[in-house]
Each structure stands twice: as structure tokens, then as C-alpha cells.
Scaffold this motif. Sequence first.
Motif: not given
Lengths: 113, 109
Positions: A30-31, A48, A50-51, A55, A94, A97-98, B94-95
Motif C-alpha cells: 500500500n506504499s 511517495y 500511501n493507499n 503523501i 513499494s 506498510d511503514r 510517516h513512512n
Amino acid sequence: DAGVIQSPRHEVTEMGQEVTLRCKPISGHNSLFWYRQTMMRGLELLIYFNNNVPIDDSGMPEDRFSAKMPNASFSTLKIQPSEPRDSAVYFCASSLDRVTEAFFGQGTRLTVV
Amino acid sequence: DAKTTQPPSMDCAEGRAANLPCNHSTISGNEYVYWYRQIHSQGPQYIIHGLKNNETNEMASLIITEDRKSSTLILPHATLRDTAVYYCIVRPAHNDMRFGAGTRLTVKP
């Protein structure tokens, strides 16, 4: 899974032309990240998602660059118009998740003449 | 805003352990330490990551100091194929994942 798939692998274009780079992330991730790598500046994070939502696009160099992720399985990075200084290797990555590892594609080597 | 500091280059003899240091003195409590490597012009390859505890997998070990301000990546028996640029990354909540200059490791026969 075939991993992150980028196309084309190599692109040579003339200055002023539009260039579109494509990325298919790993299914279920999802990233999604877009990077640019040059000798001078190293690996730079451009944007980047996210979903499917952007972001952080603070790394996008200027308005000539745009990125989209219309669905979970596809993203594009567009440069219009292209300039010689855009020549670089562009990577897509990809992750689930984080807190899990990101997987990188083989990159697209862009040359603008 | 450099979040990590690594030596620009290191050498290691084939078959010996390679110990790659990384300083991340401003790391926050919820930030993970990641290690990647890049061989030639291939895409970066994930090696290992951790939060507080030491971690080990089939590729390497990650030793994180108790104060979390530094870490060491250990390749226990380096081979010529381990010659690459190794990146230490602090990944915030925040990734995003931003790469520094990394350490160019050269494994010599």
C-alpha cells in the motif's frame, strides 16, 4: 510475485519531449515510492504514496514533474517538458506498510539529449 | 537534514566480518533503523531493520546501541559479491524513506 516492475528499462528522448515512466508495485503493497539517482545527488526521494494518495511530494524538483497513482497496481511519473539535467536512473519501490521493507524495481535509465 | 552519518568508504578482506557503523543521534522513539545495499546500478536491496533490539537474518546482523544513537551492520563472512554501497536509513513514522550517501564497501580477495 514478479517484484516491482518498471518500464521502460531505458529511455532516450530529445529535450522538450514528454516522458512517462511506469511502475507496477507488488500486489498487496500500500506504499509506493519514486526515487531519482544521479552521481551528483545520489538517491533522492521524489514522492511517495500511501493507499494511492500522494503523501509527500516535496522532493519533486519542479512543476515539470508529476506523478499519479490511479489504482493500487499502477503508478506513473511524467516529465513534461524534459531537459538534459533530468537524465538519471529513476527507481520505483513499494512496501506493505511503514514498518516493513521496501522492494525496489530495476529502474529506468533516462537520457535526455 | 542528514539523519544518519556513515563513513564514505571501507575495505574488508574476503571471509572476514564486515562491520559497518552508522550514527543516528537524533533518532526518535518510533523510528526504525533500516539497512539497504546497492550493487552496481541495480535497485537498492533490503538487508535488515530494527527498532530497539538486535536483529539477525540470513544476510546480516544489526546491533543497535542501548541509547539507539548508533548501530552497526555486520556481514559475518564477507564475500566479493558483498561489494556494494550500504545505506543506513532512519525511517520516520510517516513512512518516507530517504537515503544518504552510504558507505562504499569493497571486499578484497
